[in-house]
Design a protein around this motif. Structure first.
Motif, PDB file in Angstrom:
ATOM      1  N   THR A 103      30.435 -11.754 -39.200  1.00 13.05           N
ATOM      2  CA  THR A 103      29.262 -12.027 -38.363  1.00 13.05           C
ATOM      3  C   THR A 103      28.957 -13.519 -38.428  1.00 13.05           C
ATOM      4  O   THR A 103      28.856 -14.090 -39.527  1.00 13.05           O
ATOM      5  CB  THR A 103      28.031 -11.249 -38.849  1.00 13.05           C
ATOM      6  OG1 THR A 103      28.298  -9.852 -38.766  1.00 13.05           O
ATOM      7  CG2 THR A 103      26.809 -11.564 -37.979  1.00 13.05           C
ATOM      8  N   GLN A 149      20.278 -15.316 -33.436  1.00 14.14           N
ATOM      9  CA  GLN A 149      21.316 -14.680 -32.640  1.00 14.14           C
ATOM     10  C   GLN A 149      22.586 -14.551 -33.471  1.00 14.14           C
ATOM     11  O   GLN A 149      22.867 -15.407 -34.316  1.00 14.14           O
ATOM     12  CB  GLN A 149      21.614 -15.508 -31.390  1.00 14.14           C
ATOM     13  CG  GLN A 149      20.466 -15.550 -30.396  1.00 14.14           C
ATOM     14  CD  GLN A 149      20.343 -14.255 -29.630  1.00 14.14           C
ATOM     15  OE1 GLN A 149      21.214 -13.877 -28.856  1.00 14.14           O
ATOM     16  NE2 GLN A 149      19.247 -13.551 -29.863  1.00 14.14           N
ATOM     17  N   ASP A 150      23.357 -13.486 -33.232  1.00 12.73           N
ATOM     18  CA  ASP A 150      24.609 -13.352 -33.971  1.00 12.73           C
ATOM     19  C   ASP A 150      25.716 -12.779 -33.092  1.00 12.73           C
ATOM     20  O   ASP A 150      25.464 -12.210 -32.035  1.00 12.73           O
ATOM     21  CB  ASP A 150      24.435 -12.500 -35.234  1.00 12.73           C
ATOM     22  CG  ASP A 150      24.069 -11.044 -34.941  1.00 12.73           C
ATOM     23  OD1 ASP A 150      24.351 -10.563 -33.830  1.00 12.73           O
ATOM     24  OD2 ASP A 150      23.496 -10.396 -35.815  1.00 12.73           O
ATOM     25  N   ALA A 157      26.048 -16.229 -37.210  1.00 16.05           N
ATOM     26  CA  ALA A 157      24.660 -16.199 -36.743  1.00 16.05           C
ATOM     27  C   ALA A 157      24.101 -17.611 -36.670  1.00 16.05           C
ATOM     28  O   ALA A 157      24.475 -18.489 -37.454  1.00 16.05           O
ATOM     29  CB  ALA A 157      23.798 -15.349 -37.675  1.00 16.05           C
TER      30      ALA A 157
END
Length: 413
Positions: A108, A84-85, A110
């Protein structure tokens, strides 16, 4: 001498001072609100796992911060097995890079857990090892500091064992966290994050992993990362100077063989790394010399024209990463050849092989991929190259139960 100030001037000065004070309060209040809103956006998008203060310390994090408002780009803890990010934007990054919207995707964060849903795949025989446009090629490096971590040209990823953790009632063995800077120029130096941003990214990845460990009930925590995260060294470098994951190649005298690589892409050695790599690369001059020397047996093989087009890539995957290694897949629906722990072999008719071993009770898969075209020349010599590589890794890591491919698999098809 005492200066006399008229009542009119005094009143005007008082009004001016009040205006300045109110304006200062307004500007201060606006900045406070902006920081509060940025933290709120980061916490909401990243499930409270990514440290907002560290993200806001990154060079491109000025101005207004917003998060992607979509199912993708927002961390959902229920789906950690697939990774997931969360994706963040800033107006300062947008302004400095000249985007029309005034905002740019700059960060980002994650997270995920092991064992993974996705397979591990070493290089394809057609892959590009070096940047074809003349940009820097940076081999990943271990983070160090007693942390299972890797530094890339855009960020840092770390892993943390969690044998008692659970996600949706399912046991996990390890969790991971990654912090990535997406800014590009003008926030990078020589196409990698600045020293300041590298350190912040390392801290962010470690803190994110520890926050996730706390959320999942894991007993251990990662230590603080090193104060100075070293800059990556561009490659390839001469094989005669190999000193890390490719040192065995130099020590065995392989670069003196005119048909073998004269350059390497390597990293520092670190037994904590779940994917340790050494790439043997032929420079343009050596590749063309080899091609001209074997034109009689290279029917249908064009002379190499790209940097690093002819190579031999070697990997060692460990632990959970070694359990789902696939050699050369033809696409998302092609499962490829599974490199099974405890066994060894070749990936069908492709120039890709695997060996296996056990290090401290953890499975290890060692892979070797040769570039198409070059494999027609070098395959008969690759048995001794692969054996030398596997011997080096297993000696360094204290491995046992080494299984190598049969000599008959090293043939040029």
């Amino acid at each position: 001498m005492k200066v006399q100030v008229s009542d009119g001037v005094r009143k005007a000065l008082n009004v001016l001072l009040c205006v300045v004070a109110v304006a200062g309060t307004g500007f201060g209040g606006r900045e406070i609100w902006q920081v509060w809103d940025a933290r709120r956006q980061i916490d909401a998008a990243c499930a409270g796992l990514v440290p907002a203060g560290r993200v806001l310390a990154l060079s491109p994090a000025g101005g207004t911060i917003t998060a992607r408002q979509a199912e993708e780009g927002t961390i959902e803890l229920e789906s950690l097995a697939s990774g997931q990010d969360c994706e963040l934007f800033s107006t300062e990054a947008g302004e400095k890079t000249g985007t029309d919207s005034g905002q740019r995707w700059f960060f980002t964060g994650a997270v995920g857990v092991m064992p993974p849903d996705e397979r591990e795949t070493p290089e394809d025989p057609w892959d590009q090892i070096e940047d074809p446009f003349g940009h820097y090629t940076y081999p990943d490096q271990p983070l160090g500091g007693g942390i299972a971590g890797r530094v890339t040209d855009s960020g840092v990823v770390v892993e943390l064992p969690c044998p008692t953790g659970k996600v949706n009632g399912q046991r996990i063995s390890t969790l991971w966290a990654r912090a990535t800077l997406m800014s590009g120029r003008p926030f990078t130096e020589r196409e990698q994050p600045t020293a300041h941003d590298r350190n912040v990214l390392a801290q962010t990845a470690v803190l994110t992993a520890n926050n996730l460990a706390d959320r999942l009930g894991c007993p251990d925590r990662l230590p603080d990362p090193p104060d100075d995260t070293p800059a990556l060294t561009p490659g390839p470098t001469p094989a005669s100077r190999a000193a890390g994951t490719c040192a065995w190649y130099r020590e065995a005298g392989f670069p003196r063989d005119r048909d073998l690589a004269d350059q390497v892409l390597e990293s520092r050695t670190d037994a904590r790394l779940w994917d340790e790599r050494c790439v043997l690369v032929l420079s343009r001059s050596r590749a063309n010399t080899v091609w001209f020397g074997h034109t009689g047996t290279l029917r249908g093989v064009d002379s190499p024209s790209r940097p690093g087009q002819w190579f031999v890539s070697l990997h060692t995957y460990s632990g959970d990463h070694a359990k789902n290694v696939r050699l050369h897949t033809g696409g998302s629906t092609d499962p490829g050849t599974r490199a099974e722990p405890g066994k060894a072999g070749r990936g069908g008719g492709d120039p890709a092989w695997w060996a296996s071993s056990v290090c401290e009770g953890r499975a290890q898969i060692h892979t070797m991929t040769a570039a198409y075209g070059y494999d027609k020349v070098v395959t008969p010599e690759l048995e001794k190259v692969f054996r030398s590589y596997v011997d080096d890794v297993t000696d360094r890591r204290g491995c046992t139960d080494v299984t190598m491919p049969a000599p008959a698999t090293f043939r040029a098809d």
